[in-house]
Design an enzyme around this catalytic site. Structure first.
Site, PDB file in Angstrom:
ATOM      1  N   ASP A  99      17.771  20.066  48.603  1.00 39.90           N
ATOM      2  CA  ASP A  99      16.603  20.926  48.408  1.00 39.90           C
ATOM      3  C   ASP A  99      17.083  22.317  48.018  1.00 39.90           C
ATOM      4  OD1 ASP A  99      14.265  22.491  48.661  1.00 39.90           O
ATOM      5  OD2 ASP A  99      13.470  21.155  50.206  1.00 39.90           O
ATOM      6  N   ASP A 159      19.979  10.529  56.000  1.00 42.38           N
ATOM      7  CA  ASP A 159      18.717  11.065  55.494  1.00 42.38           C
ATOM      8  C   ASP A 159      17.693  10.999  56.622  1.00 42.38           C
ATOM      9  OD1 ASP A 159      16.465  11.805  53.750  1.00 42.38           O
ATOM     10  OD2 ASP A 159      17.758  11.208  52.095  1.00 42.38           O
TER      11      ASP A 159
END
Length: 239
Positions: free
Chosen positions: A145, A95
């Site tokens: 996303d 991440d």
């Protein structure tokens, strides 16, 4: 914040690689005192920057455990729960969200989890430059996303080009597990995965799969379900 080099770098790959359209957007939010402490203490042992300058020895890093790559782990609660439930599998969790990196490290320490490593940076560079062939026992992409605006669809991670990159890094039979609560993105995922020659749908009859028991119901997912969102899981095996 980590000028002494004991924490994640703000730009680990620097200018070594070409600029391209990215599927992620770095989120700037405050790092708590506890998260910063975890990063300073634990990053040298359990963290790594995705600099693209070396090939990782996952067998040495995880003591011979099979390794699953998780791309995008948020605050790390689900990752920690999966690691605790299956200590025989290593999780390389990637991440760019610094608070989440610190939170996952703190959760791992609190739970005595030795099968988690946290990687900071671009998963594409990790896959392309730092992982050898057939290194991964699985790949997880949970709630990426969705880039809902049509002009941004090119930024979505699950595309034919990504599948062609990740497939050689997976062992035969290893599963790419995606989950999303954005219906149009789920449809795109199913379409591109079904069409790709390196992946086979594990769901009986094709289509979406039931949520497997090993994927925890996250807080984010629960909020979506309360709003009437439908969550789709897709499990495709490396051919």
């Amino acid at each position: 914040m980590f000028a002494d080099g004991t924490g994640p770098s703000p730009d680990p790959a620097g200018s070594h690689f070409e600029r391209r359209i990215r599927s992620f957007q770095p989120r700037r939010s405050r790092v708590t005192t506890g998260q910063a402490d975890a990063l300073r203490r634990l990053w040298p042992q359990w963290g790594l920057d995705i600099d693209g300058q070396r090939v990782l020895d996952l067998e040495a890093m995880f003591g011979g455990l099979p390794v699953v790559l998780e791309i995008g782990f948020g605050m790390g609660e689900a990752t920690a729960r999966m690691a605790a439930a299956d200590p025989s599998t290593g999780i390389l969790a990637v991440d760019v969200h610094t608070p989440g990196q610190g939170n996952l490290l703190a959760l791992a320490e609190r739970g005595g989890l030795t099968n988690v490593r946290v990687a900071n940076g671009d998963a594409i560079i990790l896959l392309r430059e730092m992982l050898p062939p057939a290194a991964l026992a699985g790949v997880r992409v949970y709630f990426p996303d969705p880039w809902p605006k049509k002009r941004h669809h090119k930024r979505r991670l699950i595309q034919p080009e990504f599948l062609s990159l990740v497939a050689p890094r997976m062992r035969p039979g290893a599963v790419l597990h995606c989950a999303t609560d954005w219906e149009p993105y789920a449809e795109q995922m199913l379409e591109v995965l079904t069409a790709h020659p390196d992946f086979v749908n594990t769901a009986p009859g094709g289509g979406y799969a039931p949520r497997p028991g090993f994927r925890p119901l996250t807080r984010f997912e629960g909020q979506g379900l309360e709003k009437g969102h439908v969550v789709h899981d897709l499990l495709f095996a490396r051919a």
